[in-house]
Scaffold this motif. Structure first.
Motif, PDB file in Angstrom:
ATOM      1  N   SER A  30      72.346  44.401  43.529  1.00  0.00           N
ATOM      2  CA  SER A  30      72.837  43.350  44.419  1.00  0.00           C
ATOM      3  C   SER A  30      73.387  42.166  43.626  1.00  0.00           C
ATOM      4  O   SER A  30      74.461  41.637  43.934  1.00  0.00           O
ATOM      5  N   MET A  31      72.658  41.751  42.599  1.00  0.00           N
ATOM      6  CA  MET A  31      73.143  40.671  41.736  1.00  0.00           C
ATOM      7  C   MET A  31      74.469  41.060  41.090  1.00  0.00           C
ATOM      8  O   MET A  31      75.417  40.270  41.055  1.00  0.00           O
ATOM      9  N   GLN A  32      74.522  42.269  40.587  1.00  0.00           N
ATOM     10  CA  GLN A  32      75.725  42.740  39.908  1.00  0.00           C
ATOM     11  C   GLN A  32      76.927  42.746  40.835  1.00  0.00           C
ATOM     12  O   GLN A  32      78.028  42.325  40.466  1.00  0.00           O
ATOM     13  N   PHE A  33      76.732  43.207  42.067  1.00  0.00           N
ATOM     14  CA  PHE A  33      77.812  43.258  43.050  1.00  0.00           C
ATOM     15  C   PHE A  33      78.357  41.861  43.344  1.00  0.00           C
ATOM     16  O   PHE A  33      79.573  41.630  43.351  1.00  0.00           O
ATOM     17  N   ILE A  34      77.450  40.915  43.559  1.00  0.00           N
ATOM     18  CA  ILE A  34      77.856  39.553  43.879  1.00  0.00           C
ATOM     19  C   ILE A  34      78.587  38.910  42.698  1.00  0.00           C
ATOM     20  O   ILE A  34      79.641  38.278  42.859  1.00  0.00           O
ATOM     21  N   VAL A  35      78.039  39.081  41.500  1.00  0.00           N
ATOM     22  CA  VAL A  35      78.643  38.472  40.314  1.00  0.00           C
ATOM     23  C   VAL A  35      80.027  39.037  40.051  1.00  0.00           C
ATOM     24  O   VAL A  35      80.973  38.296  39.738  1.00  0.00           O
ATOM     25  N   ILE A  36      80.184  40.343  40.185  1.00  0.00           N
ATOM     26  CA  ILE A  36      81.488  40.967  39.938  1.00  0.00           C
ATOM     27  C   ILE A  36      82.512  40.520  40.974  1.00  0.00           C
ATOM     28  O   ILE A  36      83.683  40.258  40.647  1.00  0.00           O
ATOM     29  N   GLU A  37      82.093  40.429  42.237  1.00  0.00           N
ATOM     30  CA  GLU A  37      83.023  39.929  43.268  1.00  0.00           C
ATOM     31  C   GLU A  37      83.467  38.506  42.936  1.00  0.00           C
ATOM     32  O   GLU A  37      84.656  38.173  43.058  1.00  0.00           O
ATOM     33  N   TRP A  38      82.525  37.677  42.530  1.00  0.00           N
ATOM     34  CA  TRP A  38      82.859  36.289  42.182  1.00  0.00           C
ATOM     35  C   TRP A  38      83.812  36.250  40.994  1.00  0.00           C
ATOM     36  O   TRP A  38      84.811  35.520  41.003  1.00  0.00           O
ATOM     37  N   GLN A  39      83.520  37.050  39.985  1.00  0.00           N
ATOM     38  CA  GLN A  39      84.339  37.061  38.775  1.00  0.00           C
ATOM     39  C   GLN A  39      85.750  37.566  39.053  1.00  0.00           C
ATOM     40  O   GLN A  39      86.738  36.981  38.587  1.00  0.00           O
ATOM     41  N   VAL A  40      85.859  38.643  39.811  1.00  0.00           N
ATOM     42  CA  VAL A  40      87.169  39.227  40.096  1.00  0.00           C
ATOM     43  C   VAL A  40      88.024  38.270  40.920  1.00  0.00           C
ATOM     44  O   VAL A  40      89.209  38.069  40.631  1.00  0.00           O
ATOM     45  N   TYR A  41      87.426  37.654  41.942  1.00  0.00           N
ATOM     46  CA  TYR A  41      88.216  36.720  42.753  1.00  0.00           C
ATOM     47  C   TYR A  41      88.571  35.467  41.956  1.00  0.00           C
ATOM     48  O   TYR A  41      89.655  34.892  42.127  1.00  0.00           O
ATOM     49  N   GLY A 177      75.661  31.262  33.907  1.00  0.00           N
ATOM     50  CA  GLY A 177      76.956  31.902  33.715  1.00  0.00           C
ATOM     51  C   GLY A 177      76.973  33.377  34.110  1.00  0.00           C
ATOM     52  O   GLY A 177      75.921  34.011  34.261  1.00  0.00           O
ATOM     53  N   VAL A 178      78.173  33.903  34.247  1.00  0.00           N
ATOM     54  CA  VAL A 178      78.362  35.276  34.692  1.00  0.00           C
ATOM     55  C   VAL A 178      77.799  36.274  33.682  1.00  0.00           C
ATOM     56  O   VAL A 178      77.081  37.217  34.043  1.00  0.00           O
ATOM     57  N   ASP A 179      78.096  36.084  32.396  1.00  0.00           N
ATOM     58  CA  ASP A 179      77.689  37.073  31.393  1.00  0.00           C
ATOM     59  C   ASP A 179      76.177  37.167  31.252  1.00  0.00           C
ATOM     60  O   ASP A 179      75.610  38.270  31.199  1.00  0.00           O
ATOM     61  N   GLN A 180      75.480  36.039  31.220  1.00  0.00           N
ATOM     62  CA  GLN A 180      74.029  36.074  31.074  1.00  0.00           C
ATOM     63  C   GLN A 180      73.344  36.639  32.325  1.00  0.00           C
ATOM     64  O   GLN A 180      72.288  37.271  32.239  1.00  0.00           O
ATOM     65  N   THR A 181      73.948  36.420  33.485  1.00  0.00           N
ATOM     66  CA  THR A 181      73.407  36.999  34.711  1.00  0.00           C
ATOM     67  C   THR A 181      73.495  38.517  34.661  1.00  0.00           C
ATOM     68  O   THR A 181      72.549  39.227  35.040  1.00  0.00           O
ATOM     69  N   LEU A 182      74.608  39.035  34.170  1.00  0.00           N
ATOM     70  CA  LEU A 182      74.757  40.479  34.049  1.00  0.00           C
ATOM     71  C   LEU A 182      73.854  41.050  32.967  1.00  0.00           C
ATOM     72  O   LEU A 182      73.408  42.204  33.057  1.00  0.00           O
ATOM     73  N   CYS A 183      73.549  40.272  31.943  1.00  0.00           N
ATOM     74  CA  CYS A 183      72.586  40.700  30.928  1.00  0.00           C
ATOM     75  C   CYS A 183      71.203  40.864  31.557  1.00  0.00           C
ATOM     76  O   CYS A 183      70.467  41.816  31.243  1.00  0.00           O
ATOM     77  N   LEU A 184      70.862  39.954  32.456  1.00  0.00           N
ATOM     78  CA  LEU A 184      69.583  40.039  33.164  1.00  0.00           C
ATOM     79  C   LEU A 184      69.522  41.302  34.018  1.00  0.00           C
ATOM     80  O   LEU A 184      68.478  41.956  34.103  1.00  0.00           O
ATOM     81  N   VAL A 185      70.642  41.644  34.641  1.00  0.00           N
ATOM     82  CA  VAL A 185      70.703  42.880  35.431  1.00  0.00           C
ATOM     83  C   VAL A 185      70.372  44.086  34.553  1.00  0.00           C
ATOM     84  O   VAL A 185      69.593  44.968  34.934  1.00  0.00           O
ATOM     85  N   PHE A 186      70.952  44.130  33.372  1.00  0.00           N
ATOM     86  CA  PHE A 186      70.707  45.230  32.441  1.00  0.00           C
ATOM     87  C   PHE A 186      69.214  45.340  32.107  1.00  0.00           C
ATOM     88  O   PHE A 186      68.640  46.434  32.085  1.00  0.00           O
ATOM     89  N   ILE A 187      68.567  44.214  31.871  1.00  0.00           N
ATOM     90  CA  ILE A 187      67.133  44.205  31.540  1.00  0.00           C
ATOM     91  C   ILE A 187      66.313  44.744  32.713  1.00  0.00           C
ATOM     92  O   ILE A 187      65.370  45.532  32.529  1.00  0.00           O
TER      93      ILE A 187
END
Length: 422
Positions: A30-41, A177-187
């Protein structure tokens, strides 16, 4: 076991481990989906690009669904879940790397955008296996007499993780930030993989191991289309999700209509799931077995009305309330759908039936995302959402008139009979 025990499934250790694993996975997804939508837009400022995200996921998810169901019915479920989770971790790692400063500064915008689309495409392929695997595993962790209770808790956990992930994503984009949030998703995904191995391997209940794929798929499809209750509830949800979904263009509303920033974007996403959580937890105490079909139709009708209200609103708190109500109504319909599927699906067909379910409902999320993005570009976001809500209301009306099996569905006797089983 007391038939009114709302915590029946939670008294089983492995089911609790499963819920924790599912929470971590869905929270991260869910976090990943939201972050990617935000980043792409943020990169494109084009609502159609959000629709393309949905399109990239629906193509593999839809085309692979039946094949995945066949594989799931033939394989051991615990190990299959572990393989899917490990593959998901690779997607999360790739998205994290694509949003780091080194990549952003050295790659072109199109290269980053197309790489994100590519990983989303891989995620769609992977999701076609996740759904049937999880659905089949639930039935192996609890006895049949508490399937309906397990379905409620599993769905509630999914929605709780969704709301938490959506809310966290909005704030974390702003804070770290976007990158650190996605790093958290990976963990989180790696952590879920570790806990998956605390669940023991389960027996394969399919007696037709090695059955030719053509015959296997034909049997699964035939079962769904001959069962009018399952077919009716899947069709209703498919159309409602296809036209009534607003999640795909919430970033447009957050940035351009309501102007509430990333925190408001997270709150808007979270309000949908929060409504679902409230109603799904209530259903553990207030069963939905009586007049099941009518409750399904009413819940989807309320969902359509709330979507229209959201589209017409220009006040933040009104928009939050409308989305909360839409989530509450959607939560009821999800519990009903999962209960029907768990009770009426034979053990040896769970993978294939779940795959058909994903084709009807799951894939319509992504197709709905594409429809919403395209409609928002052509007629504007407000008109697109109002149109979707109106189509949902029309669908409920047609279903109530044309499908008396679903309209008059009542699960009271079936659930009571299962409760007597030991």
């Amino acid at each position: 076991m007391n038939k009114l025990d709302p915590y029946a499934a939670l008294r089983i250790r492995e089911f609790n481990i499963f819920l924790f694993v599912r929470f971590l996975l869905v929270f991260g997804w869910s976090m990943q989906f939201i972050v990617i939508e935000w980043q792409v837009y943020s990169i494109t400022k084009d609502p159609l690009s959000l629709g393309i995200i949905g399109l990239m996921e629906i193509i593999p998810a839809f085309t692979m669904a039946l094949f995945a169901g066949h594989i799931v019915d033939q394989k051991e479920k615990r190990n299959l879940l572990a393989v899917c989770t490990a593959a998901f971790s690779l997607i999360s790692l790739g998205l994290f790397l694509l949003t780091t400063d080194s990549v952003i500064n050295s790659w072109s915008t199109n290269s980053i955008l197309y790489s994100i689309y590519g990983l989303v495409f891989f995620g769609g392929f992977l999701r076609s296996f996740f759904g049937p695997t999880i659905f089949s595993l639930v039935a192996l962790l609890v006895p049949k007499n508490i399937y309906h209770n397990a379905a409620t808790w599993s769905t509630s956990t999914w929605k709780t993780a969704s709301v938490s992930g959506a809310l966290a994503a909005g704030f974390l984009i702003s804070w770290i930030g976007v990158d650190q949030t996605l790093c958290l998703v990976f963990i989180l995904v790696i952590l879920s993989l570790i806990f998956t191995f605390l669940i023991k391997k389960k027996p394969i209940l399919n007696k037709k191991i090695g059955e030719p794929m053509k015959e296997s798929l034909k049997a699964g499809i035939s079962f769904v289309f001959k069962n009018k209750a399952i077919l009716g509830v899947l069709t209703l949800d498919m159309i409602a999700v296809l036209f009534g979904g607003t999640v795909a263009i919430l970033s447009v509303f957050a940035q351009d209509v309501l102007k509430v920033g990333p925190e408001g974007f997270g709150i808007l996403n979270a309000s949908i799931s929060m409504g679902s959580i409230v109603t799904m937890f209530l259903t553990t105490y207030i069963p939905i077995n009586k007049n099941t079909g009518k409750k399904m139709l009413v819940s989807v009708f309320v969902f359509g009305l709330s979507i229209i209200a959201f589209g017409l609103s220009s006040i933040f708190w009104v928009s939050i309330l409308a989305l909360f109500i839409s989530g509450a109504a959607d939560g009821i319909s999800m519990v009903i759908r999962q209960t029907i599927l768990q009770l009426k699906t034979p053990d040896d067909m769970r993978g294939r039936v779940s795959s058909v379910n994903s084709m009807f409902v799951g894939s319509s999320n992504e197709l709905g995302a594409f429809e919403s993005g395209l409609a928002a570009k052509l007629i504007g976001p407000v008109a697109a959402v109002v149109f979707g809500g109106t189509m949902t209301l029309l669908t409920v009306g047609v279903t109530a008139l044309k499908n008396p099996v679903l309209r008059d569905l009542d699960l009271t006797e079936e659930i009571e009979n299962n409760q007597k089983e030991v």
